[in-house]
Design a protein around this motif. Structure first.
Motif, PDB file in Angstrom:
ATOM      1  N   LEU A   1       0.847  -1.186   0.000  1.00 14.93           N
ATOM      2  CA  LEU A   1       0.000   0.000   0.000  1.00 14.93           C
ATOM      3  C   LEU A   1       0.885   1.239   0.000  1.00 14.93           C
ATOM      4  CD1 LEU A   1      -1.977  -2.257   0.833  1.00 14.93           C
ATOM      5  CD2 LEU A   1      -3.089  -0.603   2.294  1.00 14.93           C
ATOM      6  N   THR A   2       0.482   2.247  -0.752  1.00 13.57           N
ATOM      7  CA  THR A   2       1.337   3.426  -0.904  1.00 13.57           C
ATOM      8  C   THR A   2       0.677   4.719  -0.457  1.00 13.57           C
ATOM      9  OG1 THR A   2       0.565   3.675  -3.180  1.00 13.57           O
ATOM     10  CG2 THR A   2       2.604   2.426  -2.842  1.00 13.57           C
TER      11      THR A   2
ATOM     12  N   GLN B   1      -7.844   4.327   9.963  1.00 13.10           N
ATOM     13  CA  GLN B   1      -7.043   4.941   8.906  1.00 13.10           C
ATOM     14  C   GLN B   1      -7.246   4.095   7.658  1.00 13.10           C
ATOM     15  OE1 GLN B   1      -2.811   4.914   9.621  1.00 13.10           O
ATOM     16  NE2 GLN B   1      -2.486   6.645   8.255  1.00 13.10           N
ATOM     17  N   PHE B   2      -7.326   4.746   6.514  1.00 13.38           N
ATOM     18  CA  PHE B   2      -7.546   4.041   5.263  1.00 13.38           C
ATOM     19  C   PHE B   2      -6.264   4.030   4.441  1.00 13.38           C
ATOM     20  CE2 PHE B   2     -11.620   5.657   6.644  1.00 13.38           C
ATOM     21  CZ  PHE B   2     -12.409   4.534   6.558  1.00 13.38           C
ATOM     22  N   GLY B   3      -5.986   2.878   3.816  1.00  9.87           N
ATOM     23  CA  GLY B   3      -4.838   2.738   2.935  1.00  9.87           C
ATOM     24  C   GLY B   3      -5.290   2.163   1.605  1.00  9.87           C
ATOM     25  N   TYR B   4      -4.540   2.479   0.542  1.00 13.94           N
ATOM     26  CA  TYR B   4      -4.939   2.061  -0.812  1.00 13.94           C
ATOM     27  C   TYR B   4      -3.775   1.401  -1.519  1.00 13.94           C
ATOM     28  CZ  TYR B   4      -8.631   5.321   0.327  1.00 13.94           C
ATOM     29  OH  TYR B   4      -9.664   5.964   0.956  1.00 13.94           O
TER      30      TYR B   4
ATOM     31  N   GLY C   1      -2.145  -0.287  -5.265  1.00  9.58           N
ATOM     32  CA  GLY C   1      -2.006   0.216  -6.627  1.00  9.58           C
ATOM     33  C   GLY C   1      -3.246   0.031  -7.480  1.00  9.58           C
ATOM     34  N   ALA C   2      -4.089  -0.941  -7.134  1.00 12.29           N
ATOM     35  CA  ALA C   2      -5.325  -1.182  -7.889  1.00 12.29           C
ATOM     36  C   ALA C   2      -6.486  -0.343  -7.354  1.00 12.29           C
ATOM     37  CB  ALA C   2      -5.686  -2.663  -7.835  1.00 12.29           C
ATOM     38  N   GLY C   3      -6.230   0.420  -6.286  1.00 11.91           N
ATOM     39  CA  GLY C   3      -7.276   1.249  -5.701  1.00 11.91           C
ATOM     40  C   GLY C   3      -8.120   0.556  -4.651  1.00 11.91           C
ATOM     41  N   ILE C   4      -7.764  -0.673  -4.282  1.00 10.29           N
ATOM     42  CA  ILE C   4      -8.515  -1.364  -3.234  1.00 10.29           C
ATOM     43  C   ILE C   4      -8.223  -0.686  -1.907  1.00 10.29           C
ATOM     44  CG2 ILE C   4      -8.794  -3.543  -1.980  1.00 10.29           C
ATOM     45  CD1 ILE C   4      -8.189  -4.967  -4.638  1.00 10.29           C
ATOM     46  N   CYS C   5      -9.285  -0.429  -1.152  1.00  6.43           N
ATOM     47  CA  CYS C   5      -9.181   0.285   0.116  1.00  6.43           C
ATOM     48  C   CYS C   5      -9.158  -0.702   1.281  1.00  6.43           C
ATOM     49  CB  CYS C   5     -10.369   1.233   0.259  1.00  6.43           C
ATOM     50  SG  CYS C   5     -10.355   2.178   1.780  1.00  6.43           S
ATOM     51  N   TYR C   6      -8.232  -0.468   2.184  1.00  7.72           N
ATOM     52  CA  TYR C   6      -8.115  -1.233   3.427  1.00  7.72           C
ATOM     53  C   TYR C   6      -8.355  -0.266   4.576  1.00  7.72           C
ATOM     54  CZ  TYR C   6      -5.686  -4.764   0.631  1.00  7.72           C
ATOM     55  OH  TYR C   6      -5.349  -5.702  -0.303  1.00  7.72           O
ATOM     56  N   GLU C   7      -9.225  -0.624   5.504  1.00  8.12           N
ATOM     57  CA  GLU C   7      -9.434   0.184   6.701  1.00  8.12           C
ATOM     58  C   GLU C   7      -8.671  -0.470   7.843  1.00  8.12           C
ATOM     59  OE1 GLU C   7     -13.043   1.992   9.427  1.00  8.12           O
ATOM     60  OE2 GLU C   7     -13.300   0.027   8.519  1.00  8.12           O
ATOM     61  N   LEU C   8      -7.719   0.249   8.400  1.00  5.75           N
ATOM     62  CA  LEU C   8      -7.014  -0.217   9.583  1.00  5.75           C
ATOM     63  C   LEU C   8      -7.806   0.249  10.796  1.00  5.75           C
ATOM     64  CD1 LEU C   8      -3.369   0.722   8.543  1.00  5.75           C
ATOM     65  CD2 LEU C   8      -4.637  -1.383   8.088  1.00  5.75           C
ATOM     66  N   VAL C   9      -8.131  -0.678  11.684  1.00  4.97           N
ATOM     67  CA  VAL C   9      -8.943  -0.380  12.860  1.00  4.97           C
ATOM     68  C   VAL C   9      -8.137  -0.758  14.089  1.00  4.97           C
ATOM     69  CG1 VAL C   9     -11.134  -0.803  14.034  1.00  4.97           C
ATOM     70  CG2 VAL C   9     -11.020  -0.964  11.541  1.00  4.97           C
ATOM     71  N   ALA C  10      -7.881   0.218  14.955  1.00  5.64           N
ATOM     72  CA  ALA C  10      -7.111  -0.013  16.182  1.00  5.64           C
ATOM     73  C   ALA C  10      -7.939   0.406  17.382  1.00  5.64           C
ATOM     74  CB  ALA C  10      -5.800   0.774  16.131  1.00  5.64           C
ATOM     75  N   PRO C  11      -7.790  -0.292  18.494  1.00  6.89           N
ATOM     76  CA  PRO C  11      -8.566   0.077  19.682  1.00  6.89           C
ATOM     77  C   PRO C  11      -8.177   1.456  20.195  1.00  6.89           C
ATOM     78  CG  PRO C  11      -6.938  -1.608  20.225  1.00  6.89           C
ATOM     79  CD  PRO C  11      -6.882  -1.415  18.738  1.00  6.89           C
ATOM     80  N   ALA C  12      -9.175   2.175  20.704  1.00  9.08           N
ATOM     81  CA  ALA C  12      -8.939   3.483  21.310  1.00  9.08           C
ATOM     82  C   ALA C  12      -8.925   3.369  22.833  1.00  9.08           C
ATOM     83  CB  ALA C  12      -9.995   4.479  20.859  1.00  9.08           C
ATOM     84  N   GLY C  13      -8.964   2.158  23.342  1.00  4.86           N
ATOM     85  CA  GLY C  13      -8.949   1.909  24.781  1.00  4.86           C
ATOM     86  C   GLY C  13      -9.238   0.447  25.048  1.00  4.86           C
ATOM     87  N   GLU C  14      -9.129   0.073  26.312  1.00  5.72           N
ATOM     88  CA  GLU C  14      -9.339  -1.340  26.677  1.00  5.72           C
ATOM     89  C   GLU C  14     -10.767  -1.814  26.436  1.00  5.72           C
ATOM     90  OE1 GLU C  14      -7.905  -2.421  30.517  1.00  5.72           O
ATOM     91  OE2 GLU C  14      -6.000  -1.378  30.215  1.00  5.72           O
ATOM     92  N   ASN C  15     -11.728  -0.898  26.446  1.00  4.74           N
ATOM     93  CA  ASN C  15     -13.130  -1.266  26.241  1.00  4.74           C
ATOM     94  C   ASN C  15     -13.551  -1.202  24.776  1.00  4.74           C
ATOM     95  OD1 ASN C  15     -13.507  -1.682  28.983  1.00  4.74           O
ATOM     96  ND2 ASN C  15     -13.987   0.469  29.342  1.00  4.74           N
TER      97      ASN C  15
END
Length: 133
Positions: free
Chosen positions: A26-27, A43-46, A48-62
């Motif tokens: 991803l670039t 955060q979204f990453g793309y 070279g073919a334009g496929i979108c990946y959403e990175l999802v990280a916890p914002a806390g223990e809950n």
């Protein structure tokens, strides 16, 4: 339904972005967004073919994704689709034996558009995002 992205749960956005750059090639990445209603960083990453990946990280223990990281299950978390009417598409998924994982909620990452998650009969998660891009 119009395909939107693949959701990946990561321990933190920095390590997720590094992995996606180094391994998946991803670039291009969006700015990180905190969604206090969902209790996650996204955060979204793309590629070279334009496929979108959403990175999802916890914002806390809950955070709802904290358990995913502990069990390492459902790390490849969801397939997301844009739909013109969340209510109509949600009802259609229910008739096709998809179970809602909670009510629809506005999502900061999508400008306040409502999103809702469903567990499919095959065991994967489907996210509906209201409003076709």
């Amino acid at each position: 339904m119009l395909f939107d992205h693949i959701g990946l749960v990561v321990p933190d956005l920095a390590s997720g972005e590094r992995y996606c750059r180094d391994v998946l090639g991803l670039t291009r990445f969006s700015v990180a967004v905190l969604d206090p209603l969902q209790n996650v960083w996204v955060q979204f990453g793309y590629d070279g073919a334009g496929i979108c990946y959403e990175l999802v990280a916890p914002a806390g223990e809950n955070s709802p994704v904290a358990q995913v990281l502990k069990t390492r299950r459902n790390v490849l978390n969801h397939l997301a689709y844009r739909v013109p009417s969340l209510a109509t598409s949600a009802e259609q998924l229910r008739t096709q034996r998809h179970l809602p994982l909670g009510p629809s909620q506005p999502a900061v990452a999508f400008g306040g558009a409502h999103v809702q998650f469903f567990l499919s009969p095959l065991g994967h998660i489907v996210e509906l995002i209201e409003g076709v891009a």
